[in-house]
Motif scaffolding. Structure first.
Motif, PDB file in Angstrom:
ATOM      1  N   GLU A   1       7.386 108.273   7.893  1.00  0.00           N
ATOM      2  CA  GLU A   1       6.691 107.285   7.064  1.00  0.00           C
ATOM      3  C   GLU A   1       7.068 105.864   7.477  1.00  0.00           C
ATOM      4  OE1 GLU A   1       7.803 107.165   2.867  1.00  0.00           O
ATOM      5  OE2 GLU A   1       5.676 107.090   2.366  1.00  0.00           O
ATOM      6  N   TYR A   2       8.342 105.690   7.805  1.00  0.00           N
ATOM      7  CA  TYR A   2       8.815 104.371   8.233  1.00  0.00           C
ATOM      8  C   TYR A   2       8.064 103.919   9.487  1.00  0.00           C
ATOM      9  CZ  TYR A   2      12.204 100.721   9.497  1.00  0.00           C
ATOM     10  OH  TYR A   2      12.801  99.520   9.811  1.00  0.00           O
ATOM     11  N   PHE A   3       7.847 104.854  10.416  1.00  0.00           N
ATOM     12  CA  PHE A   3       7.141 104.474  11.637  1.00  0.00           C
ATOM     13  C   PHE A   3       5.649 104.299  11.388  1.00  0.00           C
ATOM     14  CE2 PHE A   3      11.096 105.255  13.645  1.00  0.00           C
ATOM     15  CZ  PHE A   3      11.094 104.335  14.669  1.00  0.00           C
TER      16      PHE A   3
ATOM     17  N   LEU B   1      -0.602 103.041  19.710  1.00  0.00           N
ATOM     18  CA  LEU B   1       0.334 103.623  20.663  1.00  0.00           C
ATOM     19  C   LEU B   1       1.260 104.614  19.962  1.00  0.00           C
ATOM     20  CD1 LEU B   1       0.877 102.840  23.677  1.00  0.00           C
ATOM     21  CD2 LEU B   1       2.671 101.334  22.842  1.00  0.00           C
TER      22      LEU B   1
ATOM     23  N   TYR C   1       4.952 106.634  20.994  1.00  0.00           N
ATOM     24  CA  TYR C   1       5.950 106.633  22.073  1.00  0.00           C
ATOM     25  C   TYR C   1       7.188 107.407  21.644  1.00  0.00           C
ATOM     26  CZ  TYR C   1       9.352 104.693  25.416  1.00  0.00           C
ATOM     27  OH  TYR C   1      10.313 104.536  26.373  1.00  0.00           O
ATOM     28  N   LEU C   2       7.634 108.289  22.516  1.00  0.00           N
ATOM     29  CA  LEU C   2       8.895 108.992  22.288  1.00  0.00           C
ATOM     30  C   LEU C   2       9.749 108.831  23.532  1.00  0.00           C
ATOM     31  CD1 LEU C   2      10.638 110.916  20.524  1.00  0.00           C
ATOM     32  CD2 LEU C   2       9.685 112.784  21.872  1.00  0.00           C
ATOM     33  N   PRO C   3      10.781 108.013  23.451  1.00  0.00           N
ATOM     34  CA  PRO C   3      11.638 107.835  24.625  1.00  0.00           C
ATOM     35  C   PRO C   3      12.513 109.072  24.865  1.00  0.00           C
ATOM     36  CG  PRO C   3      12.372 106.428  22.822  1.00  0.00           C
ATOM     37  CD  PRO C   3      11.193 107.194  22.319  1.00  0.00           C
TER      38      PRO C   3
ATOM     39  N   GLN D   1       6.882 111.146  14.621  1.00  0.00           N
ATOM     40  CA  GLN D   1       6.697 109.695  14.460  1.00  0.00           C
ATOM     41  C   GLN D   1       5.765 109.138  15.527  1.00  0.00           C
ATOM     42  OE1 GLN D   1       7.704 106.975  16.447  1.00  0.00           O
ATOM     43  NE2 GLN D   1       8.626 108.296  18.037  1.00  0.00           N
TER      44      GLN D   1
ATOM     45  N   GLU E   1      10.803 110.448   5.443  1.00  0.00           N
ATOM     46  CA  GLU E   1      11.045 109.000   5.378  1.00  0.00           C
ATOM     47  C   GLU E   1      11.007 108.377   6.774  1.00  0.00           C
ATOM     48  OE1 GLU E   1      13.937 109.207   1.413  1.00  0.00           O
ATOM     49  OE2 GLU E   1      14.791 109.210   3.436  1.00  0.00           O
ATOM     50  N   PHE E   2      11.547 109.097   7.742  1.00  0.00           N
ATOM     51  CA  PHE E   2      11.576 108.597   9.125  1.00  0.00           C
ATOM     52  C   PHE E   2      10.156 108.429   9.658  1.00  0.00           C
ATOM     53  CE2 PHE E   2      12.064 109.666  13.756  1.00  0.00           C
ATOM     54  CZ  PHE E   2      12.786 108.547  14.118  1.00  0.00           C
TER      55      PHE E   2
ATOM     56  N   TYR F   1      17.671 107.070  15.736  1.00  0.00           N
ATOM     57  CA  TYR F   1      17.124 107.415  14.421  1.00  0.00           C
ATOM     58  C   TYR F   1      18.161 107.050  13.363  1.00  0.00           C
ATOM     59  CZ  TYR F   1      20.154 111.480  15.004  1.00  0.00           C
ATOM     60  OH  TYR F   1      21.241 112.280  15.212  1.00  0.00           O
TER      61      TYR F   1
ATOM     62  N   PHE G   1      16.089 108.822  21.960  1.00  0.00           N
ATOM     63  CA  PHE G   1      15.598 107.936  20.902  1.00  0.00           C
ATOM     64  C   PHE G   1      16.616 107.850  19.764  1.00  0.00           C
ATOM     65  CE2 PHE G   1      14.194 110.741  17.426  1.00  0.00           C
ATOM     66  CZ  PHE G   1      14.222 111.973  18.054  1.00  0.00           C
TER      67      PHE G   1
ATOM     68  N   TRP H   1       4.543 102.982   8.776  1.00  0.00           N
ATOM     69  CA  TRP H   1       4.518 101.605   8.236  1.00  0.00           C
ATOM     70  C   TRP H   1       4.685 100.586   9.356  1.00  0.00           C
ATOM     71  CZ3 TRP H   1       8.657  97.965   7.782  1.00  0.00           C
ATOM     72  CH2 TRP H   1       8.371  96.857   6.978  1.00  0.00           C
ATOM     73  N   LEU H   2       5.617 100.856  10.278  1.00  0.00           N
ATOM     74  CA  LEU H   2       5.841  99.938  11.394  1.00  0.00           C
ATOM     75  C   LEU H   2       4.608  99.834  12.292  1.00  0.00           C
ATOM     76  CD1 LEU H   2       9.497 100.772  12.564  1.00  0.00           C
ATOM     77  CD2 LEU H   2       8.708  98.695  11.431  1.00  0.00           C
ATOM     78  N   LYS H   3       3.807 100.906  12.301  1.00  0.00           N
ATOM     79  CA  LYS H   3       2.596 100.889  13.118  1.00  0.00           C
ATOM     80  C   LYS H   3       1.406 100.339  12.342  1.00  0.00           C
ATOM     81  CE  LYS H   3       4.241 104.651  16.001  1.00  0.00           C
ATOM     82  NZ  LYS H   3       4.060 106.020  16.517  1.00  0.00           N
TER      83      LYS H   3
END
Lengths: 467, 261
Positions: free
Chosen positions: B106-108, B86, B88-90, B155, B103-104, B95, B93, B110-112
Motif C-alpha cells: 500500500e505504501y508503494f 513504472l 521496479y524490483l531491484p 509492490q 502496508e508495504f 524494506y 531491495f 501511495w508512492l506511485k
C-alpha cells in the motif's frame, strides 16, 4: 488529504518511531514534571512554564526521534526502490515528520494530562494566556523533530540520531543559560515566573513564527528536489529571528496583575493574604500562619498580617511597621518548594522548609534591611546574626534548631555526635522558649525594636540574656 | 518477434553509455522493447543491473538517448509521469521490517500516486497475484526470503505498470513458486513490457518472448529464446558441452563468440 494518505499516515505512525517517541516523551515528561511538582502544582501558568523548561530534555528526544525516522530509508536501503516512484520526496518526508511529531506531541500530551489532574482540582487562577506558552512548546517540538528528520535524511549513519539529540541538548543548555534574546531561539526556557507573569501574545506569536519557519526550512531541505527552495522559509525564519534575538531576555516576562491580586483570609490582627494564583493553598496556609501571627498579639511592633511576597514589588518587601498601627506585615515567600506534589503545603513537622520557616525569615529580614539601610551591614558584629536566628526560630515556632527531634531517633538509637549537642543559637532558642510567654514576648519586642534600627549593642545584650 | 501495442515502443535506448568514475558499465548499448516479457541475460558485471537502474530512472546516463514509455528520460518534467507507470524490483531491495505485507504494498501504491479509491483493491490483487494473500497481514520481518521476494514483486506490480523491471526476481523462490511466477509474468506481459534480468536461462526460455544478451556493456544478441537456443546448435563440436539445455548452450556460444571478436 485522501483516504489513502490517511492510511499511510496511520501506517507510518504505528510502524515508525512514533510509538517509541510517544512512550519516551511521556515517560521523560512525567518524571521531569514530578521532580519539580512544587513549581507548578495547582497553577496552570506555572505548569505551562514548566513544560517549556523541561523541553531542554524533551526537544532533544524529538530531534533524536526525527533523525531516526528521517534516516530510516538509508538504514533500510530503500532509496533504490523509492527513487523509482513518482510521488515527490517531500510527501514522504512530510509523512515521516508528521507521524514523528504527532507521536512526540501525544507523549507530551499524556504527561500534561497527568499533570492536569494535579492542577485542575486546585487551581484558583486560569488566566495569563498560559495556553499560548503550551502552543509555542508544541511548535518548538515540531521544529525539533523537523530538524531531526532533515539531519537523519541528509546524513546517513546509525549514530546520527543520538548525536543530533546530544547536540540539541547542548545548544538548548547554552541558550537557556543566557538571559538575553538568544535564550528565546530554542524551545526550552530557563526562567520561570511560576504563573505570576506572562509573555506578550505578540511575542508568543513571533516565537511560533520562528519555529514554524525553522521547521519549514528543515523539511524543504530534507524533501525538496530543488533544495534552493529552502531559501524562502530560511529568509522568513531569519526575519522573524531578528526581533527575537535582539530583544530582551527574561525582561519579556510581564507581571500578571490578575494572578498577583491578593486573596485574604482572617481578621485584621491575623490576616493571611495570598496571590490569586497561590490562593489554592489558603485553606491550609491560613490556620498555620494565623497561629504564628497570634503569638505576636502583645508584642510591640509585632506582626498582624502575612502577605504572599509575589504580590509585592521589591520596595514593598521592607518589613517596616505600619504608620498608623505600628504593627508589621510579614512577607511569605512561597515560590520555593513549599508545596507537596498533590498541591498541599509541606507539613509543619517536615524537617525541610515549611511555611513556618518562611514566616520566621522575616525576623532576620528586619535586621538585614535596617543594617543595609544604615550602611552598616558589613560592619556589625557577626554575633548579632545569631540573635536574629534565635528570633527567627521563635517566630517560626521551632525552638529545636540544630538539634535532633526526639521523634527522629528510634528506640535504642543514639544520635550521631554531630547531631547531639544543640548549637549556641539552638540553646538560646530553647532558653527563650522555656521562658514564661509574657517574657518571651517582651524579649521579641525588644529584638524587633533593636533590629529595626540595627542596634548591635542591644542585640548582643539580648543574646547574652539567653546564655 | 513481439506483439504490436497501442503504446508503441516502451523502451528505446540508443548508444547508451554509463560510466562510474574509472569504470564503464554500459558502452554504447542499443535496445528497443515493446509489450511482452523480455529476458535480459549476461554474465556478472555485464551491465544488466546498470541498465535496469537507468530504465528505472535511478541512474543517469553519461551519454546516449533513453526514452521510456514515450518520454525522454533527460526531460526531468516527464520523469514523474514515467515513474507513475513504472514497476521496479531491484536485485537487493530494502524494506521496512515492521510493515505488514499489505502496508508495504500500500505504501508503494501511495508512492506511485495511484488514485486513492483504487488502492485497496489494487493492493489486494497484487498480493493475491504473488500468492501472499494468506500472509498479507504478517510483518515483513517474519517472512522467508522467498516470501519477501514475492512481497517485492507485489509492490512492483501494484500499479499495473506499463514497464516492469525485475532484477533477479526468482532468486530465493522454490520451483513451484518459480512456475507460478512465470505464469504471472506472461499474464502481465500481454499488455505491458516486462524486462527480467536473470542468470536463470530456463526462466527466460519458458517465460520470455524475447531475449537480449548483454556483455561488456553492449547488446551482443537480440532474438527469441528459440533463436538463442539455435545459436548453440551452430557452435563448434568442442563447445557442445557448454550447457545442459539448448538455451544454455546458445547463451555460452554467443558469449564466447563475442569474446573471441
Amino acid at each position: 488529504m485522501t483516504m489513502a494518505t490517511w492510511r499511510i499516515f496511520r501506517t507510518e505512525f504505528v510502524r515508525g518511531v512514533a510509538p517509541v517517541a510517544l512512550v519516551a516523551m511521556a515517560g521523560a515528561a512525567v518524571v521531569l514534571l514530578a521532580a519539580e511538582a512544587s513549581a507548578w502544582v495547582g497553577r496552570w501558568g506555572a505548569l505551562a512554564e514548566q513544560i517549556r523548561v523541561i523541553l531542554l530534555v524533551l526537544a532533544p528526544v524529538a530531534v533524536t526521534a526525527g533523525a531516526w525516522q528521517g534516516g530510516r530509508e538509508h538504514r533500510r536501503r530503500m532509496p533504490e526502490l523509492t527513487g523509482t516512484t513518482s510521488r515527490p520526496p517531500f510527501h514522504a518526508v512530510f509523512m515521516a515528520w508528521g507521524s514523528t511529531t504527532v507521536g512526540v506531541w501525544l507523549g507530551l500530551g499524556v504527561a500534561w494530562l497527568v499533570a492536569v489532574l494535579l492542577v485542575a482540582p486546585n487551581a484558583t487562577y486560569s488566566g495569563g494566556s498560559w495556553w499560548w506558552t503550551l502552543v509555542v512548546s508544541l511548535l518548538g517540538l515540531a521544529a525539533a523533530s523537523a530538524i531531526g528528520v532533515c539531519v537523519g535524511r541528509l546524513v546517513p549513519g546509525r549514530l546520527v540520531a543520538p548525536i543530533a539529540g546530544v547536540l540539541m541538548f547542548v545548544v538548548g543548555g547554552v541558550a537557556t543559560g543566557r538571559s538575553d534574546g538568544l535564550s528565546w531561539v530554542v524551545p526550552a526556557m530557563g526562567y520561570q515566573s511560576r504563573g505570576l507573569s506572562s509573555l506578550d501574545t505578540g511575542f508568543q506569536l513571533l516565537q511560533m513564527g520562528w519555529f514554524a519557519a525553522l521547521a519549514a526550512t528543515a523539511l524543504v531541505l530534507a524533501g525538496a528536489i530543488r533544495t534552493s527552495l529552502a531559501v524562502v522559509p530560511a529568509v522568513l525564519a531569519a526575519v522573524v529571528a531578528v526581533p527575537i534575538m535582539t530583544g530582551p531576555g527574561d525582561e519579556r516576562w510581564q507581571p500578571d496583575p490578575a494572578a498577583r491580586a491578593l486573596v485574604c483570609a482572617g481578621e485584621r490582627g491575623a490576616e493571611v493574604c495570598l496571590t490569586r494564583v497561590n490562593a489554592f493553598l489558603m485553606d491550609e496556609a491560613a490556620p498555620r500562619v494565623q497561629a504564628l501571627l497570634k503569638r505576636w498579639d502583645d508584642v510591640p511592633g509585632g506582626f498582624e498580617r502575612a502577605v504572599d511576597s509575589s504580590a509585592l514589588s521589591s520596595d514593598e518587601w521592607l518589613i517596616e511597621p505600619d504608620g498608623q498601627t505600628g504593627r508589621r506585615t510579614a512577607v511569605l515567600d512561597i515560590t520555593g518548594g513549599l508545596m507537596t506534589w498533590d498541591g498541599g503545603l509541606i507539613p509543619e513537622d517536615d524537617p525541610g522548609i515549611t511555611i513556618e520557616t518562611v514566616f520566621g525569615w522575616n525576623l532576620p529580614g528586619v535586621l538585614i534591611q535596617s543594617c543595609e539601610t544604615a550602611g552598616r551591614f558589613d560592619d556589625v558584629p557577626l554575633e548579632i546574626w545569631a540573635v536574629g536566628t534565635v528570633a527567627e526560630e521563635w517566630a517560626g515556632g521551632n525552638p529545636d534548631v540544630g538539634t535532633v527531634r526526639v521523634s527522629d531517633v528510634g528506640p535504642g538509637e543514639q544520635p550521631s555526635s554531630a547531631e547531639t549537642g544543640p548549637g549556641p543559637e539552638a540553646s538560646a532558642a530553647q532558653h527563650l522558649a522555656a521562658l514564661p510567654e509574657a517574657e518571651q514576648k517582651v524579649w521579641m519586642g525588644r529584638y524587633l525594636e533593636a533590629a529595626s534600627i540595627c542596634d548591635a549593642d542591644t542585640l548582643l545584650a539580648l543574646g547574652g540574656e539567653l546564655q | 518477434m513481439t506483439a504490436p501495442t497501442t503504446l508503441g515502443t516502451h523502451v528505446e535506448v540508443r548508444d547508451l553509455v554509463v560510466r562510474f568514475k574509472n569504470r564503464t558499465a554500459l558502452e554504447g548499448l542499443d535496445l528497443n522493447l515493446d509489450a511482452g516479457v523480455h529476458g535480459l541475460l549476461g554474465p556478472n558485471g555485464a551491465g544488466k543491473t546498470t541498465l535496469m537502474r537507468v530504465l528505472g530512472t535511478i541512474a543517469r546516463p553519461t551519454s546516449g538517448q533513453v526514452a521510456v514509455l514515450g518520454h525522454d528520460l533527460g526531460n526531468q518534467r516527464a520523469l514523474r509521469d514515467v515513474r507513475r507507470r513504472l514497476g521496479y524490483l531491484p536485485q537487493h531491495f530494502g524494506y521496512y521490517p515492521r510493515f505488514t505485507v499489505r502496508e508495504f504494498v500500500e505504501y508503494f501504491a501511495w508512492l506511485k500516486e495511484m488514485p486513492s479509491a483504487s488502492i485497496p483493491l489494487a493492493v489486494d490483487r497484487a498480493i493475491e497475484r504473488v500468492g501472499l494473500a494468506d500472509r498479507a497481514d504478517d510483518r515483513l520481518k517474519r517472512l522467508s526470503g522467498g516470501m519477501l521476494r514475492r512481497a517485492g514483486i507485489a509492490q512492483a506490480i501494484v500499479n499495473d505498470p506499463d514497464l516492469l523491471l525485475l532484477d533477479e526476481p526468482t532468486a530465493g523462490l522454490d520451483p513451484e513458486q518459480r512456475v507460478d511466477f512465470r505464469h504471472l509474468l506472461r499474464a502481465i506481459g500481454v499488455d505491458a513490457c516486462v524486462l527480467v534480468a536473470t542468470h536463470l536461462v530456463e526462466d527466460v526460455a519458458v517465460a520470455c518472448t524475447e531475449v537480449s544478451l548483454v556483455n561488456g556493456g553492449r547488446t551482443v544478441f537480440r532474438g527469441t529464446p528459440d533463436e538463442l537456443a539455435a545459436a548453440g546448435e551452430h557452435a563448434p563440436d568442442g563447445e557442445l558441452n557448454s550447457g545442459d539445455s539448448p538455451i544454455e548452450r546458445g547463451y555460452t556460444a554467443v558469449l564466447r563468440a563475442d569474446r573471441a571478436r
